[in-house]
Design an enzyme around this catalytic site. Structure first.
Site, PDB file in Angstrom:
ATOM      1  CB  SER A  43      -0.964   0.005   1.188  1.00 41.48           C
ATOM      2  OG  SER A  43      -0.278  -0.078   2.418  1.00 41.48           O
ATOM      3  CD  GLU A  44       0.493   4.265   1.760  1.00 41.77           C
ATOM      4  OE1 GLU A  44      -0.309   5.094   1.323  1.00 41.77           O
ATOM      5  OE2 GLU A  44       0.160   3.247   2.380  1.00 41.77           O
ATOM      6  CB  THR A  45       7.268   2.147  -1.480  1.00 40.96           C
ATOM      7  OG1 THR A  45       6.872   0.800  -1.772  1.00 40.96           O
ATOM      8  CG2 THR A  45       8.791   2.201  -1.441  1.00 40.96           C
ATOM      9  CB  THR A  61      -0.275   4.548  -3.061  1.00 39.37           C
ATOM     10  OG1 THR A  61      -0.797   5.265  -4.198  1.00 39.37           O
ATOM     11  CG2 THR A  61      -0.448   5.404  -1.810  1.00 39.37           C
ATOM     12  CG  HIS A  71       1.481   1.636   6.979  1.00 39.91           C
ATOM     13  ND1 HIS A  71       0.706   2.267   6.032  1.00 39.91           N
ATOM     14  CD2 HIS A  71       2.277   0.777   6.285  1.00 39.91           C
ATOM     15  CE1 HIS A  71       1.008   1.805   4.838  1.00 39.91           C
ATOM     16  NE2 HIS A  71       1.953   0.899   4.960  1.00 39.91           N
TER      17      HIS A  71
END
Length: 260
Positions: A43-45, A61, A71
């Protein structure tokens, strides 16, 4: 390029929310960061570069760059405290949402985030059809927040993700009073290429202000009821949300690529 994969808002791997964290000496171009993000398919880097006594932090994203992510901030702080800032007990991140501060609080990492102003909006038949159950109330901040009847309702929902894209707001959050915690929630982000965000920190910048007002208290324990699950220890102070959690390291990798 060194990359870490961290599970945030949990004390054990395979739970919480996965974030990839890339610690850089200088910024690569945006196209390369997007390619890495899509390759990870989390969902995220997060990408971070040290700038003086702060760290510049950006979140991507699979659908593009985003202005706030809890997070991946927690995951980045965990990596920096463990590998790069071993003697520090406080980090300041420069981000699209301003300076964000993360501090060590015992075995927790606590993040200071802005609270979103929630504007009540009309509950519509479209919301009911898309979500699969009629909300009791609905509010708009950056995202759409829908209050549901019960924890059971939240856990069992299976929204139509294609139709979620037609609703207002960047993300869709559904929430209800919790049985074992103050509140439970789930978060859906198909507009960003993410079906369900396992534990959404920025979503709790909507969720916590709502429940703090309803429950009449400023310290809350929240649970994100996704398949992976995650616990957030939150408190509200004015227009700030302090959000704490644990993290677990899954992997340390070297990325190899030629060009962008």
């Amino acid at each position: 390029m060194r990359q870490y994969v961290v599970d945030a808002f949990t004390d054990s791997v395979f739970h919480g929310n996965q974030a990839a964290v890339c610690v850089l000496d200088q910024w690569p171009d945006d196209e390369l960061m997007m390619n890495i993000t899509r390759e990870n398919n989390f969902s995220e880097t997060a990408f971070t570069v040290r700038e003086g006594d702060k760290w510049h932090l950006r979140w991507f994203t699979p659908g593009g760059e985003i202005d706030l992510c809890g997070h991946a901030t927690l995951g980045t702080a965990y990596v920096l405290f463990r590998f790069y800032e071993k003697d520090a007990d406080r980090l300041v991140f420069t981000t699209l949402s301003g300076d964000l501060i993360v501090t060590k609080e015992g075995d927790l990492l606590e993040m200071e985030f802005p609270a979103y102003d929630l504007v009540p909006v009309k509950v519509t038949d479209e919301m009911e059809q898309v979500i699969g159950s009629r909300p009791l109330e609905a509010f708009m901040g950056r995202d759409l927040l829908c209050v549901m009847e019960s924890e059971k309702t939240v856990r069992e929902l299976a929204p139509d993700l294609e139709k979620v894209k037609q609703l207002d707001g960047l993300l869709l959050h559904v929430t209800a009073a919790g049985m074992d915690t103050d509140c439970v929630s789930r978060s859906f982000a198909p507009k960003l290429g993410v079906a369900e965000d396992p534990v959404c920190g920025s979503g709790h910048c909507h969720i916590i202000p709502y429940w703090a007002n309803v429950l009449g208290k400023d310290k809350l324990v929240a649970y994100q009821a996704s398949k992976r699950g995650g616990t957030l220890y939150c408190r509200r102070e004015g227009n700030k949300i302090f959000m704490a959690g644990k993290a677990a390291l899954y992997s340390v990798d070297e990325l190899f690529f030629t060009g962008s």
